[in-house]
Design a protein around this motif. Structure first.
Motif, PDB file in Angstrom:
ATOM      1  N   ASP A 138      38.437  69.652  36.465  1.00 18.53           N
ATOM      2  CA  ASP A 138      39.409  68.954  37.565  1.00 18.53           C
ATOM      3  C   ASP A 138      39.000  67.810  38.514  1.00 18.53           C
ATOM      4  O   ASP A 138      39.376  66.871  38.388  1.00 18.53           O
ATOM      5  CB  ASP A 138      40.004  70.004  38.349  1.00 18.53           C
ATOM      6  N   MET A 139      37.717  68.152  38.890  1.00 17.48           N
ATOM      7  CA  MET A 139      37.224  67.008  39.857  1.00 17.48           C
ATOM      8  C   MET A 139      36.666  65.873  39.034  1.00 17.48           C
ATOM      9  O   MET A 139      37.139  64.662  39.282  1.00 17.48           O
ATOM     10  CB  MET A 139      35.699  67.722  40.523  1.00 17.48           C
ATOM     11  N   LEU A 159      37.845  64.859  36.403  1.00 13.08           N
ATOM     12  CA  LEU A 159      39.180  64.207  35.699  1.00 13.08           C
ATOM     13  C   LEU A 159      39.677  63.304  36.929  1.00 13.08           C
ATOM     14  O   LEU A 159      40.281  62.194  36.638  1.00 13.08           O
ATOM     15  CB  LEU A 159      40.167  65.224  35.339  1.00 13.08           C
ATOM     16  N   ALA A 160      39.718  63.762  38.051  1.00 12.44           N
ATOM     17  CA  ALA A 160      40.081  62.901  39.263  1.00 12.44           C
ATOM     18  C   ALA A 160      39.273  61.772  39.496  1.00 12.44           C
ATOM     19  O   ALA A 160      39.820  60.551  39.873  1.00 12.44           O
ATOM     20  CB  ALA A 160      40.185  63.963  40.484  1.00 12.44           C
ATOM     21  N   TRP A 161      38.006  61.916  39.335  1.00  9.62           N
ATOM     22  CA  TRP A 161      37.160  60.883  39.601  1.00  9.62           C
ATOM     23  C   TRP A 161      37.474  59.680  38.207  1.00  9.62           C
ATOM     24  O   TRP A 161      37.682  58.503  38.517  1.00  9.62           O
ATOM     25  CB  TRP A 161      35.648  61.027  39.123  1.00  9.62           C
ATOM     26  N   ASN A 166      40.313  59.267  36.330  1.00  3.84           N
ATOM     27  CA  ASN A 166      41.492  58.601  36.378  1.00  3.84           C
ATOM     28  C   ASN A 166      41.607  57.645  38.081  1.00  3.84           C
ATOM     29  O   ASN A 166      42.664  57.113  37.882  1.00  3.84           O
ATOM     30  CB  ASN A 166      42.621  59.775  36.434  1.00  3.84           C
ATOM     31  N   HIS A 167      40.869  57.912  38.825  1.00  3.34           N
ATOM     32  CA  HIS A 167      40.909  56.968  39.924  1.00  3.34           C
ATOM     33  C   HIS A 167      40.919  55.562  39.497  1.00  3.34           C
ATOM     34  O   HIS A 167      40.099  55.027  38.668  1.00  3.34           O
ATOM     35  CB  HIS A 167      39.764  57.118  41.051  1.00  3.34           C
ATOM     36  N   ARG A 204      38.579  53.677  36.579  1.00  4.07           N
ATOM     37  CA  ARG A 204      39.460  53.478  35.038  1.00  4.07           C
ATOM     38  C   ARG A 204      39.471  52.072  34.877  1.00  4.07           C
ATOM     39  O   ARG A 204      39.611  51.813  33.667  1.00  4.07           O
ATOM     40  CB  ARG A 204      41.136  54.064  35.324  1.00  4.07           C
ATOM     41  N   VAL A 220      45.729  56.869  31.970  1.00  5.55           N
ATOM     42  CA  VAL A 220      45.559  57.896  32.487  1.00  5.55           C
ATOM     43  C   VAL A 220      45.041  58.985  31.812  1.00  5.55           C
ATOM     44  O   VAL A 220      46.145  59.167  30.738  1.00  5.55           O
ATOM     45  CB  VAL A 220      46.636  58.136  33.688  1.00  5.55           C
ATOM     46  N   LEU A 233      45.052  66.275  31.579  1.00 11.27           N
ATOM     47  CA  LEU A 233      44.008  67.365  31.449  1.00 11.27           C
ATOM     48  C   LEU A 233      43.950  67.986  30.242  1.00 11.27           C
ATOM     49  O   LEU A 233      42.604  68.170  29.985  1.00 11.27           O
ATOM     50  CB  LEU A 233      44.622  68.542  32.369  1.00 11.27           C
ATOM     51  N   HIS A 247      41.290  65.686  28.332  1.00  6.35           N
ATOM     52  CA  HIS A 247      39.974  65.704  29.217  1.00  6.35           C
ATOM     53  C   HIS A 247      39.252  67.151  28.620  1.00  6.35           C
ATOM     54  O   HIS A 247      38.076  67.054  28.344  1.00  6.35           O
ATOM     55  CB  HIS A 247      40.392  65.961  30.517  1.00  6.35           C
TER      56      HIS A 247
END
Length: 162
Positions: free
Chosen positions: A7-8, A10-12, A14-15, A19, A27, A30, A33
Motif C-alpha cells: 500500500d505504501m 503504491l501510494a508513492w 501513483n503520486h 508517476r 494510475v 492495487l 500492483h
C-alpha cells in the motif's frame, strides 16, 4: 520489500511527482500492483528493495536481469515526502549493494528525455550517457526518447575507494 509494504509503495508510485517520470504513467491499481509484486517474488533475476533511514522507508530500488557478472537494469524512486539528500543516500546504498554484495558487472538505467533531475542523479553517481533510443516510448500522445546510462563495477570501485 514485503507484501505489507504494498500500500505504501503504491501510494508513492501513483503520486503525480513520481508517476510523471515513469514509462507507465497511468494510475496503477492495487490489483496490478499485487500482480507485479507476485511476479517479481518468483523471478530469481529480479530484486525489489526498500531503502530505509533509521528503520523508516524512503525509497524503492529494483534490479532486473540479475545473474553472476551480469549487466543489470535498475530503477528507483523516492517517497514524495523524502527528505532532501535522500536520493544520494538511495543511490549510494543501491550501488554498494549491486557492486559489493551482488558483484554485478554493470548497472544500466534509462531516463525519459526531459527528466533533468534523473540525468543529473545518474551523472553524479558516476554513470555515463551511453546512448539515446529515439522515439522509443509512446506517452501522453507522443513518442519520447530514452537516454541510456551505464556504470561499470570497475568504475564504481575506483570512485568508491577515494
Amino acid at each position: 520489500m514485503q507484501a505489507t509494504d504494498l500500500d505504501m509503495v503504491l501510494a508513492w508510485r501513483n503520486h503525480p511527482d513520481v508517476r510523471q517520470h515513469m514509462l507507465t504513467q497511468h494510475v496503477i491499481t492495487l490489483d496490478e500492483h499485487r500482480q507485479w509484486f507476485e511476479r517479481s517474488l518468483h523471478n530469481p533475476q529480479r530484486k525489489i528493495m526498500l531503502v530505509e533511514n533509521q528503520g523508516l522507508p524512503f525509497g524503492l530500488v529494483h534490479f532486473t536481469g540479475i545473474a553472476p557478472q551480469a549487466s543489470v537494469d535498475w530503477g528507483f524512486y523516492l517517497a514524495p515526502d523524502a527528505a532532501k539528500g535522500s536520493g544520494r543516500a538511495l543511490g549510494q546504498s543501491a550501488l554498494s549493494f549491486a557492486f559489493e554484495q551482488m558483484q554485478m558487472h554493470k548497472l544500466c538505467g534509462q531516463v525519459l528525455e526531459g527528466n533533468a533531475a534523473s540525468v543529473r542523479f545518474h551523472e553524479r553517481l558516476g554513470f555515463s550517457l551511453e546512448g539515446r533510443l529515439r522515439a522509443q516510448v509512446f506517452i501522453a500522445s507522443q513518442y519520447r526518447d530514452l537516454l541510456c546510462f551505464g556504470l561499470l563495477r570497475s568504475e564504481w570501485l575506483k570512485t568508491s575507494l577515494t
